[in-house]
Design a protein around this motif. Structure first.
Motif, PDB file in Angstrom:
ATOM      1  N   GLY A   4      62.693  71.051  54.808  1.00  0.00           N
ATOM      2  CA  GLY A   4      61.899  71.565  55.925  1.00  0.00           C
ATOM      3  C   GLY A   4      62.569  71.286  57.261  1.00  0.00           C
ATOM      4  N   PHE A   5      63.049  70.050  57.439  1.00  0.00           N
ATOM      5  CA  PHE A   5      63.771  69.715  58.676  1.00  0.00           C
ATOM      6  C   PHE A   5      65.034  70.562  58.812  1.00  0.00           C
ATOM      7  CE2 PHE A   5      61.689  65.362  58.319  1.00  0.00           C
ATOM      8  CZ  PHE A   5      60.819  65.586  59.376  1.00  0.00           C
ATOM      9  N   PHE A   6      65.730  70.750  57.679  1.00  0.00           N
ATOM     10  CA  PHE A   6      66.942  71.560  57.679  1.00  0.00           C
ATOM     11  C   PHE A   6      66.636  72.983  58.137  1.00  0.00           C
ATOM     12  CE2 PHE A   6      69.824  74.414  55.286  1.00  0.00           C
ATOM     13  CZ  PHE A   6      71.025  74.029  55.857  1.00  0.00           C
ATOM     14  N   ASN A   7      65.601  73.579  57.560  1.00  0.00           N
ATOM     15  CA  ASN A   7      65.233  74.949  57.926  1.00  0.00           C
ATOM     16  C   ASN A   7      64.821  75.055  59.387  1.00  0.00           C
ATOM     17  OD1 ASN A   7      65.801  76.045  55.399  1.00  0.00           O
ATOM     18  ND2 ASN A   7      63.756  75.596  54.636  1.00  0.00           N
ATOM     19  N   LEU A   8      64.059  74.077  59.873  1.00  0.00           N
ATOM     20  CA  LEU A   8      63.689  74.084  61.294  1.00  0.00           C
ATOM     21  C   LEU A   8      64.917  73.943  62.182  1.00  0.00           C
ATOM     22  CD1 LEU A   8      60.460  71.887  61.124  1.00  0.00           C
ATOM     23  CD2 LEU A   8      60.582  74.332  61.680  1.00  0.00           C
ATOM     24  N   GLY A   9      65.879  73.145  61.743  1.00  0.00           N
ATOM     25  CA  GLY A   9      67.121  72.989  62.494  1.00  0.00           C
ATOM     26  C   GLY A   9      67.895  74.288  62.569  1.00  0.00           C
ATOM     27  N   TYR A  24      66.161  68.036  64.486  1.00  0.00           N
ATOM     28  CA  TYR A  24      65.693  68.373  63.142  1.00  0.00           C
ATOM     29  C   TYR A  24      66.743  68.037  62.080  1.00  0.00           C
ATOM     30  CZ  TYR A  24      61.627  70.920  64.937  1.00  0.00           C
ATOM     31  OH  TYR A  24      60.439  71.250  65.541  1.00  0.00           O
ATOM     32  N   LEU A  25      67.988  68.359  62.367  1.00  0.00           N
ATOM     33  CA  LEU A  25      69.038  68.118  61.382  1.00  0.00           C
ATOM     34  C   LEU A  25      69.287  66.624  61.185  1.00  0.00           C
ATOM     35  CD1 LEU A  25      71.327  71.048  62.474  1.00  0.00           C
ATOM     36  CD2 LEU A  25      70.079  70.874  60.303  1.00  0.00           C
ATOM     37  N   GLU A  26      69.167  65.844  62.249  1.00  0.00           N
ATOM     38  CA  GLU A  26      69.294  64.393  62.099  1.00  0.00           C
ATOM     39  C   GLU A  26      68.156  63.844  61.241  1.00  0.00           C
ATOM     40  OE1 GLU A  26      69.689  62.905  66.108  1.00  0.00           O
ATOM     41  OE2 GLU A  26      71.867  63.125  66.046  1.00  0.00           O
ATOM     42  N   GLN A  27      66.973  64.402  61.385  1.00  0.00           N
ATOM     43  CA  GLN A  27      65.856  63.983  60.534  1.00  0.00           C
ATOM     44  C   GLN A  27      66.122  64.349  59.077  1.00  0.00           C
ATOM     45  OE1 GLN A  27      61.770  64.511  62.265  1.00  0.00           O
ATOM     46  NE2 GLN A  27      62.953  65.492  63.899  1.00  0.00           N
ATOM     47  N   ALA A  28      66.727  65.499  58.856  1.00  0.00           N
ATOM     48  CA  ALA A  28      67.039  65.916  57.483  1.00  0.00           C
ATOM     49  C   ALA A  28      67.986  64.936  56.813  1.00  0.00           C
ATOM     50  CB  ALA A  28      67.640  67.323  57.488  1.00  0.00           C
TER      51      ALA A  28
END
Length: 70
Positions: A4-9, A24-28
C-alpha cells in the motif's frame, strides 16, 4: 501494508509530489526491509529531488537485494 505504501509512493511520483513519494516509499521499506522495487522507486524519487547521495544509497540497497535473489 508495504504494498500500500509502495503504491501510494508511485502515485505521488506520478503527480510530482516528490516529498510524499519519498515518505511513502521509506515507509514501505521500513515495513518490508527487502522490498527491492520500493528501493528502486525510492532511488528514483531521491534523484528527481536532486538528492544524489540518498538516491545512490537506495539504489545500492536495490542492487544488494537483487544480487541475493540471484
Amino acid at each position: 501494508f508495504a504494498e500500500g505504501f509502495f503504491n501510494l509512493g508511485k502515485i505521488a511520483l506520478r503527480r510530482g509530489d516528490l516529498d510524499g513519494a519519498v515518505s511513502y516509499l521509506e515507509q514501505a521499506v521500513q515495513v518490508t526491509p527487502n522490498y527491492k522495487e520500493a528501493y528502486y522507486q525510492l532511488g528514483f524519487a531521491h534523484r528527481r529531488r536532486g538528492d544524489v547521495q540518498a538516491a545512490e544509497r537506495a539504489l545500492e540497497k536495490f542492487r544488494e537485494i537483487s544480487e541475493k535473489e540471484s
